[in-house]
Enzyme design. Structure first.
Site, PDB file in Angstrom:
ATOM      1  N   TYR A   1      35.966   6.484  56.336  1.00  0.00           N
ATOM      2  CA  TYR A   1      36.438   6.084  55.013  1.00  0.00           C
ATOM      3  C   TYR A   1      37.535   7.052  54.581  1.00  0.00           C
ATOM      4  O   TYR A   1      38.548   6.651  54.010  1.00  0.00           O
ATOM      5  CB  TYR A   1      35.287   6.119  54.009  1.00  0.00           C
ATOM      6  CG  TYR A   1      34.167   5.176  54.357  1.00  0.00           C
ATOM      7  CD1 TYR A   1      34.215   3.839  53.964  1.00  0.00           C
ATOM      8  CD2 TYR A   1      33.072   5.607  55.100  1.00  0.00           C
ATOM      9  CE1 TYR A   1      33.189   2.967  54.284  1.00  0.00           C
ATOM     10  CE2 TYR A   1      32.042   4.742  55.416  1.00  0.00           C
ATOM     11  CZ  TYR A   1      32.097   3.429  55.024  1.00  0.00           C
ATOM     12  OH  TYR A   1      31.084   2.569  55.356  1.00  0.00           O
TER      13      TYR A   1
ATOM     14  N   ASN B   1      35.456  -7.392  50.141  1.00  0.00           N
ATOM     15  CA  ASN B   1      36.194  -8.369  50.942  1.00  0.00           C
ATOM     16  C   ASN B   1      35.415  -8.946  52.129  1.00  0.00           C
ATOM     17  O   ASN B   1      35.478 -10.122  52.362  1.00  0.00           O
ATOM     18  CB  ASN B   1      37.516  -7.766  51.394  1.00  0.00           C
ATOM     19  CG  ASN B   1      38.404  -7.529  50.197  1.00  0.00           C
ATOM     20  OD1 ASN B   1      38.799  -8.462  49.530  1.00  0.00           O
ATOM     21  ND2 ASN B   1      38.665  -6.276  49.877  1.00  0.00           N
TER      22      ASN B   1
ATOM     23  N   CYS C   1      34.986  -4.380  59.749  1.00  0.00           N
ATOM     24  CA  CYS C   1      34.616  -3.292  58.842  1.00  0.00           C
ATOM     25  C   CYS C   1      33.394  -2.525  59.319  1.00  0.00           C
ATOM     26  O   CYS C   1      33.045  -1.507  58.741  1.00  0.00           O
ATOM     27  CB  CYS C   1      34.416  -3.799  57.418  1.00  0.00           C
ATOM     28  SG  CYS C   1      34.080  -5.526  57.258  1.00  0.00           S
ATOM     29  N   HIS C   2      32.751  -2.981  60.377  1.00  0.00           N
ATOM     30  CA  HIS C   2      31.605  -2.244  60.912  1.00  0.00           C
ATOM     31  C   HIS C   2      32.058  -0.994  61.643  1.00  0.00           C
ATOM     32  O   HIS C   2      31.255  -0.142  61.979  1.00  0.00           O
ATOM     33  CB  HIS C   2      30.822  -3.142  61.863  1.00  0.00           C
ATOM     34  CG  HIS C   2      31.623  -3.683  62.985  1.00  0.00           C
ATOM     35  ND1 HIS C   2      32.398  -4.816  62.862  1.00  0.00           N
ATOM     36  CD2 HIS C   2      31.809  -3.228  64.236  1.00  0.00           C
ATOM     37  CE1 HIS C   2      33.004  -5.020  64.020  1.00  0.00           C
ATOM     38  NE2 HIS C   2      32.680  -4.073  64.870  1.00  0.00           N
TER      39      HIS C   2
ATOM     40  N   GLU D   1      29.528  -3.048  71.059  1.00  0.00           N
ATOM     41  CA  GLU D   1      30.874  -2.630  71.433  1.00  0.00           C
ATOM     42  C   GLU D   1      30.853  -1.354  72.248  1.00  0.00           C
ATOM     43  O   GLU D   1      31.889  -0.793  72.568  1.00  0.00           O
ATOM     44  CB  GLU D   1      31.720  -2.437  70.176  1.00  0.00           C
ATOM     45  CG  GLU D   1      31.817  -3.702  69.338  1.00  0.00           C
ATOM     46  CD  GLU D   1      32.865  -3.574  68.250  1.00  0.00           C
ATOM     47  OE1 GLU D   1      33.273  -2.447  67.940  1.00  0.00           O
ATOM     48  OE2 GLU D   1      33.284  -4.625  67.735  1.00  0.00           O
TER      49      GLU D   1
END
Length: 103
Positions: free
Chosen positions: A25, A48, A56-57, A83
């Site tokens: 962040y 959003n 956003c993860h 991932e």
DNA sequence: GGTCTGACAGCGT
DNA sequence: CACGCTGCCAGAC
């Protein structure tokens, strides 16, 4: 679309994070010119939530902790694992190695 | 306009 | 290493 300039810039950066990498962040805040706005960054992502178009993860806390997620932290960890991002006790393993630094 | 909120950061304990 | 507190900022009310 009712997105503020601030939010748009954030989302732009987030879209560019490669699969298997994470950023923070704080790093995002810095990238858009407000290095102390890490909290506001989290808010922007929370609103959003375009989970498909915007990964956003891949945003975690600056200390390597996973942080929050609109759909639930469990979900976030699961996606990251898919991932190849290893997590243990809410913390990203080898955080420094996979940290994506925004230009 | 002022005040509250929260997917945070940093520091002390 | 784990909590807890304080400071911060853009947005929502």
């Amino acid at each position: 679309m009712g997105l503020s300039k601030f939010e748009q810039k954030i989302l732009e950066k987030v879209k560019k994070i490669p699969r298997g990498k994470v950023t923070t962040y704080k790093e995002l805040a810095r990238a858009v010119g407000c290095d102390k706005a890490s909290r506001a960054v989290g808010n922007a992502l929370n609103k959003n939530l375009k989970l498909i178009t915007i990964p956003c993860h891949r945003i975690v806390r600056s200390d390597g902790q996973v942080g929050g997620y609109k759909n639930g932290v469990a979900s976030k960890k699961k996606i990251l694992a898919q991932e190849g991002v290893l997590i243990r006790n809410n913390r990203v393993i080898d955080f420094n190695k996979i940290l994506w630094k925004i230009c």
